[in-house]
Design a protein around this motif. Structure first.
Motif, PDB file in Angstrom:
ATOM      1  N   SER A 124       0.827  -1.210   0.000  1.00 56.26           N
ATOM      2  CA  SER A 124       0.000   0.000   0.000  1.00 56.26           C
ATOM      3  C   SER A 124       0.858   1.256   0.000  1.00 56.26           C
ATOM      4  O   SER A 124       0.425   2.318  -0.450  1.00 56.26           O
ATOM      5  CB  SER A 124      -0.938   0.001   1.209  1.00 56.26           C
ATOM      6  OG  SER A 124      -0.197  -0.027   2.411  1.00 56.26           O
ATOM      7  N   ASP A 134      -2.445  -4.281  -0.548  1.00 55.85           N
ATOM      8  CA  ASP A 134      -3.716  -4.071  -1.224  1.00 55.85           C
ATOM      9  C   ASP A 134      -3.875  -5.140  -2.300  1.00 55.85           C
ATOM     10  O   ASP A 134      -2.935  -5.422  -3.055  1.00 55.85           O
ATOM     11  CB  ASP A 134      -3.770  -2.687  -1.862  1.00 55.85           C
ATOM     12  CG  ASP A 134      -3.813  -1.571  -0.829  1.00 55.85           C
ATOM     13  OD1 ASP A 134      -4.280  -1.828   0.302  1.00 55.85           O
ATOM     14  OD2 ASP A 134      -3.380  -0.449  -1.156  1.00 55.85           O
ATOM     15  N   ALA A 145     -10.149   1.433  -5.028  1.00 56.31           N
ATOM     16  CA  ALA A 145     -10.164   0.868  -3.679  1.00 56.31           C
ATOM     17  C   ALA A 145      -9.847  -0.611  -3.781  1.00 56.31           C
ATOM     18  O   ALA A 145     -10.257  -1.276  -4.745  1.00 56.31           O
ATOM     19  CB  ALA A 145     -11.526   1.081  -3.014  1.00 56.31           C
ATOM     20  N   GLN A 149      -7.549  -6.573   1.769  1.00 53.48           N
ATOM     21  CA  GLN A 149      -6.325  -6.033   2.358  1.00 53.48           C
ATOM     22  C   GLN A 149      -5.713  -7.055   3.308  1.00 53.48           C
ATOM     23  O   GLN A 149      -6.434  -7.845   3.928  1.00 53.48           O
ATOM     24  CB  GLN A 149      -6.604  -4.729   3.113  1.00 53.48           C
ATOM     25  CG  GLN A 149      -6.879  -3.533   2.214  1.00 53.48           C
ATOM     26  CD  GLN A 149      -6.878  -2.229   2.986  1.00 53.48           C
ATOM     27  OE1 GLN A 149      -7.418  -2.145   4.081  1.00 53.48           O
ATOM     28  NE2 GLN A 149      -6.270  -1.210   2.413  1.00 53.48           N
ATOM     29  N   ASN A 165     -11.944  -2.422   2.449  1.00 53.05           N
ATOM     30  CA  ASN A 165     -11.534  -1.512   3.510  1.00 53.05           C
ATOM     31  C   ASN A 165     -12.343  -1.731   4.786  1.00 53.05           C
ATOM     32  O   ASN A 165     -12.303  -0.906   5.700  1.00 53.05           O
ATOM     33  CB  ASN A 165     -11.712  -0.059   3.055  1.00 53.05           C
ATOM     34  CG  ASN A 165     -10.678   0.332   2.005  1.00 53.05           C
ATOM     35  OD1 ASN A 165      -9.491   0.046   2.157  1.00 53.05           O
ATOM     36  ND2 ASN A 165     -11.127   0.971   0.938  1.00 53.05           N
TER      37      ASN A 165
END
Length: 217
Positions: A124, A134, A145, A149, A165
């Motif tokens: 990231s 990511d 987005a 993660q 997220n």
């Protein structure tokens, strides 16, 4: 992705207030055949001192081999292949050259064609005190987005895979300390993959996580 809800009361980590994945439809990134309606515990052994193929072995709770990882670290493009117990190639990992945030691409089977791209993983940020990766599915071309993660501490072998997220947990990893890990140069860690989540996908993320941190060390 459909909103995840808490797993049944007999599932692991059900006592936690943190939401864990139990989704329908399942999170089948590689294949629905790697998704189960119950948690899956896997053991991963990384042979630290070896430079030969097959430096990763993934087993189930009974010690049966589920996956192996082979590849040539000194090749022009670092490349790994995730094999099933019978030696059939499931996915191929390839490190992308000239990538600012060290990106790895994952393809179906033994292909490295863009038409076979399943997902990609990148750091990231270039400088990290804690691990944070990511993950973008091939369909997420804008990459505004991440779809998933990975966060935690690779040094402590304690990492968690999240959906996008959100705080929804898909899998958790922790280090296992054994006598053989000290005597035979093996790095052992355990992974719990929550219900409905593709455990081949989770193993792929851990292999890439190891590769990125090995390159940085």
């Amino acid at each position: 992705m459909q909103q995840a809800t808490a797993p049944p009361s007999d599932a692991k980590a059900s006592a936690s207030a943190v939401p864990v994945a139990y989704v329908n439809p399942t999170v089948a990134i590689i294949s629905p055949s790697f998704c189960t309606p119950y948690p899956v515990d896997l053991g991963i052994v990384r042979k630290v001192l070896t430079i030969t193929d097959g430096n990763f072995v993934v087993t189930d709770v009974n010690g049966n081999t589920v996956f192996k990882v082979k590849g040539a670290h000194l090749s022009l493009r670092d490349r790994r292949v995730l094999l099933d117990a019978a030696g059939y190639p499931i996915i191929t990992f390839r490190k992308k050259l000239r990538s600012v945030h060290e990106r790895w691409q994952v393809f179906r089977g033994d292909s490295t064609e863009l038409s076979s791209l399943v997902f990609s993983v990148k750091m990231s940020s270039w400088i990290q005190m804690k691990t944070k990766l990511d993950v973008f599915l091939a369909s997420n071309t804008r990459e505004d987005a991440p779809d998933f993660q990975v966060k935690g501490s690779w040094f402590e072998r304690s990492c968690v895979v999240y959906a996008g997220n959100s705080s929804t947990i898909l899998a958790q990893m922790h280090k296992k300390h054994t006598v053989s890990s000290v005597l035979f140069g093996k790095d052992n860690f355990s992974v719990t993959v929550y219900p409905g989540v593709d455990y081949a996908f989770i193993v792929a993320l851990i292999v890439i996580l190891d590769e990125i941190n090995t390159d940085d060390s």
